[in-house]
Design an enzyme around this catalytic site. Sequence first.
Site, PDB file in Angstrom:
ATOM      1  N   HIS A 144      45.491  34.069  43.813  1.00 45.22           N
ATOM      2  CA  HIS A 144      44.316  34.410  44.622  1.00 45.22           C
ATOM      3  C   HIS A 144      43.044  33.883  43.959  1.00 45.22           C
ATOM      4  O   HIS A 144      43.052  33.544  42.778  1.00 45.22           O
ATOM      5  CB  HIS A 144      44.188  35.930  44.779  1.00 45.22           C
ATOM      6  CG  HIS A 144      45.124  36.496  45.805  1.00 45.22           C
ATOM      7  ND1 HIS A 144      46.422  36.847  45.503  1.00 45.22           N
ATOM      8  CD2 HIS A 144      44.956  36.748  47.134  1.00 45.22           C
ATOM      9  CE1 HIS A 144      47.004  37.303  46.600  1.00 45.22           C
ATOM     10  NE2 HIS A 144      46.147  37.253  47.604  1.00 45.22           N
ATOM     11  N   LYS A 148      39.080  38.239  42.972  1.00 43.90           N
ATOM     12  CA  LYS A 148      39.976  39.367  43.303  1.00 43.90           C
ATOM     13  C   LYS A 148      40.060  40.343  42.130  1.00 43.90           C
ATOM     14  O   LYS A 148      40.213  39.933  40.979  1.00 43.90           O
ATOM     15  CB  LYS A 148      41.376  38.846  43.671  1.00 43.90           C
ATOM     16  CG  LYS A 148      42.301  39.952  44.132  1.00 43.90           C
ATOM     17  CD  LYS A 148      43.486  39.438  44.909  1.00 43.90           C
ATOM     18  CE  LYS A 148      44.427  40.560  45.306  1.00 43.90           C
ATOM     19  NZ  LYS A 148      43.824  41.514  46.246  1.00 43.90           N
TER      20      LYS A 148
END
Length: 257
Positions: A144, A148
């Site tokens: 990600h 995040k």
Amino acid sequence: MKHGIGIAGIAGRMGQMLVQEVAAAGAPLSGGVDRPGVNDIGAAALFSDITGLAEASEVVIDFTHASTVRVHSRAMARAGTPWIVGTTGLSAEDEAALQEAGKTIPIVYAPNFSPGVNLVLALAEKMAAALPAARYDAEIVEMHHRQKVDAPSGTAIGLGQAVARGRGVVLADVMESGRDGHTGARKDGAIGFSAMRGGQVVGEHTLLFAAADEHIAITHRAFDRRVFAAGAVRAALWVRGKSPGVYSMMDVLGMGV
Ligand code: NAD
């Protein structure tokens, strides 16, 4: 009077995408909430707290932070307003509060609102049931964007839970996450997790079953977070009129068990 869809976390990456997707669905927007001090939310009405938003909205879509879940659970249940929860990184206490609210209101709670990921979850369970745990090592790899805040991702944990269900075990008993240093050999039946963070990757997940003589991998790549926002709006339109309970995106897609 309650009218329209409300958005909790309206100034965030998902919140702003949700504003667009609510409009694309032709649904009215009641407004939103965000952290104190966040005022830049475009043309939408900004409510001072979740209670005000819940009382004004037919349904609230919530993509905020795990720290909000217990307060939001109580506020949503008190207002009697259906709730779509995309926030990830929930603790066991947060999950318990959400389940408690589900006794009063209908909730759709999904770590991933993309139709493709939900299909992968269904496949993961079937594959895990068919491939013996002692021979096929299950590993979940995710990547990600650098902003995040939780790891492994909610979707990776959802994949692990699907594999565990297929094998008839509890994920917490077999989860191996964040291996580092002298870990010892891999345990039979373990479900392994690795998380990469970098750049602006919207979300990539691979589930691998590794045996001595073959590997089987399924990969899902999200290129645009619009896929999550569109799924959450679909859930918001679906949840109206449903009985209290905690539903999944599988239920929304008609793939529920
Ligand atoms: P983000 O940080 O861009 O947005 C979160 C927003 O919530 C911010 O505007 C922040 O100010 C606000 N917020 C934080 N605490 C708050 C509070 N107490 N009250 C009101 N607002 C508050 O993050 P994002 O990328 O939009 O992701 C938000 C959440 O959604 C994360 O948990 C992420 O993992 C999750 N997510 C889920 C899916 C899914 O399909 N389920 C997809 C993408 C992201």
